[in-house]
Design a protein around this motif. Structure first.
Motif, mmCIF file in Angstrom:
data_model
loop_
_atom_site.group_PDB
_atom_site.id
_atom_site.type_symbol
_atom_site.label_atom_id
_atom_site.label_comp_id
_atom_site.label_asym_id
_atom_site.label_seq_id
_atom_site.Cartn_x
_atom_site.Cartn_y
_atom_site.Cartn_z
ATOM 1 N N ARG A 9 0.825 -1.208 0.000
ATOM 2 C CA ARG A 9 0.000 0.000 0.000
ATOM 3 C C ARG A 9 0.863 1.264 0.000
ATOM 4 N NH1 ARG A 9 -4.940 1.127 4.183
ATOM 5 N NH2 ARG A 9 -5.232 3.290 3.613
ATOM 6 N N THR A 10 1.949 1.249 0.728
ATOM 7 C CA THR A 10 2.853 2.396 0.767
ATOM 8 C C THR A 10 3.540 2.602 -0.573
ATOM 9 O OG1 THR A 10 3.230 1.975 3.109
ATOM 10 C CG2 THR A 10 4.778 3.430 2.017
ATOM 11 N N PHE A 11 3.944 1.513 -1.236
ATOM 12 C CA PHE A 11 4.578 1.624 -2.545
ATOM 13 C C PHE A 11 3.610 2.143 -3.601
ATOM 14 C CE2 PHE A 11 7.658 -1.718 -0.992
ATOM 15 C CZ PHE A 11 8.703 -0.820 -0.851
ATOM 16 N N LEU A 15 4.050 5.612 -5.751
ATOM 17 C CA LEU A 15 3.940 5.701 -7.200
ATOM 18 C C LEU A 15 2.900 6.735 -7.619
ATOM 19 C CD1 LEU A 15 4.759 4.532 -9.964
ATOM 20 C CD2 LEU A 15 2.869 2.920 -9.686
ATOM 21 N N ILE A 16 1.743 6.704 -6.997
ATOM 22 C CA ILE A 16 0.688 7.662 -7.342
ATOM 23 C C ILE A 16 1.113 9.085 -6.977
ATOM 24 C CG2 ILE A 16 -1.662 8.387 -6.772
ATOM 25 C CD1 ILE A 16 -2.356 5.410 -6.554
ATOM 26 N N GLY A 17 1.743 9.262 -5.826
ATOM 27 C CA GLY A 17 2.223 10.580 -5.426
ATOM 28 C C GLY A 17 3.290 11.118 -6.355
ATOM 29 N N SER A 18 4.158 10.244 -6.843
ATOM 30 C CA SER A 18 5.194 10.675 -7.790
ATOM 31 C C SER A 18 4.581 11.127 -9.103
ATOM 32 C CB SER A 18 6.170 9.535 -8.049
ATOM 33 O OG SER A 18 6.834 9.176 -6.869
ATOM 34 N N ILE A 19 3.603 10.386 -9.573
ATOM 35 C CA ILE A 19 2.922 10.773 -10.816
ATOM 36 C C ILE A 19 2.203 12.098 -10.642
ATOM 37 C CG2 ILE A 19 1.042 10.134 -12.381
ATOM 38 C CD1 ILE A 19 1.907 7.197 -11.917
ATOM 39 N N LEU A 20 1.515 12.262 -9.527
ATOM 40 C CA LEU A 20 0.817 13.522 -9.276
ATOM 41 C C LEU A 20 1.790 14.683 -9.080
ATOM 42 C CD1 LEU A 20 -2.094 12.359 -6.971
ATOM 43 C CD2 LEU A 20 -2.207 13.033 -9.366
ATOM 44 N N GLY A 21 2.945 14.405 -8.480
ATOM 45 C CA GLY A 21 3.955 15.449 -8.332
ATOM 46 C C GLY A 21 4.476 15.932 -9.670
ATOM 47 N N LEU A 50 6.931 11.392 -1.579
ATOM 48 C CA LEU A 50 6.998 11.402 -0.117
ATOM 49 C C LEU A 50 5.619 11.632 0.492
ATOM 50 C CD1 LEU A 50 8.736 11.491 2.519
ATOM 51 C CD2 LEU A 50 8.776 13.962 2.194
ATOM 52 N N ILE A 51 4.914 12.605 -0.016
ATOM 53 C CA ILE A 51 3.580 12.904 0.504
ATOM 54 C C ILE A 51 2.627 11.740 0.240
ATOM 55 C CG2 ILE A 51 1.596 14.456 0.294
ATOM 56 C CD1 ILE A 51 4.014 15.640 1.762
ATOM 57 N N GLY A 52 2.703 11.136 -0.946
ATOM 58 C CA GLY A 52 1.846 9.997 -1.258
ATOM 59 C C GLY A 52 2.121 8.799 -0.372
ATOM 60 N N SER A 53 3.387 8.530 -0.090
ATOM 61 C CA SER A 53 3.706 7.383 0.763
ATOM 62 C C SER A 53 3.315 7.629 2.213
ATOM 63 C CB SER A 53 5.185 7.034 0.657
ATOM 64 O OG SER A 53 5.985 8.077 1.158
ATOM 65 N N HIS A 57 0.488 5.141 3.985
ATOM 66 C CA HIS A 57 1.077 4.199 4.932
ATOM 67 C C HIS A 57 0.075 3.892 6.033
ATOM 68 C CE1 HIS A 57 4.196 2.090 7.108
ATOM 69 N NE2 HIS A 57 3.877 2.764 8.200
ATOM 70 N N LYS A 58 -0.051 2.613 6.322
ATOM 71 C CA LYS A 58 -0.969 2.177 7.367
ATOM 72 C C LYS A 58 -0.163 1.549 8.487
ATOM 73 C CE LYS A 58 -3.633 -1.571 7.457
ATOM 74 N NZ LYS A 58 -4.612 -2.566 7.041
ATOM 75 N N LYS A 59 -0.372 1.994 9.693
ATOM 76 C CA LYS A 59 0.346 1.445 10.822
ATOM 77 C C LYS A 59 -0.236 0.084 11.182
ATOM 78 C CE LYS A 59 1.590 2.383 15.557
ATOM 79 N NZ LYS A 59 1.407 3.231 16.719
#
Length: 62
Positions: A9-11, A15-21, A50-53, A57-59
């Motif tokens: 889920r974090t990965f 990936l989605i955050g990088s694309i949006l960035g 970084l923001i997307g991950s 991220h789920k604890k």
């Protein structure tokens, strides 16, 4: 391999955050160079990842 499955889920968020960035840099970013994040595509992609991950991220409580 277990590490990748555990943090899948974090990965995906990375990936989605990088694309949006990159999309933010491409469509909205400033060209004058005064904006520290959006004037450089590499920094914009890293920041978005970084923001997307962080948001995805789920604890794991055990």
């Amino acid at each position: 391999m277990n590490f990748i499955i555990r943090y899948k889920r974090t990965f995906i968020g990375l990936l989605i955050g990088s694309i949006l960035g990159y999309m933010y840099y491409f469509y909205i970013g400033c060209t004058s160079g005064t904006c520290p994040i959006t004037s450089n595509p590499i920094i914009s992609v890293l920041y978005g990842g970084l923001i997307g991950s962080v948001f995805s991220h789920k604890k794991n409580d055990k």
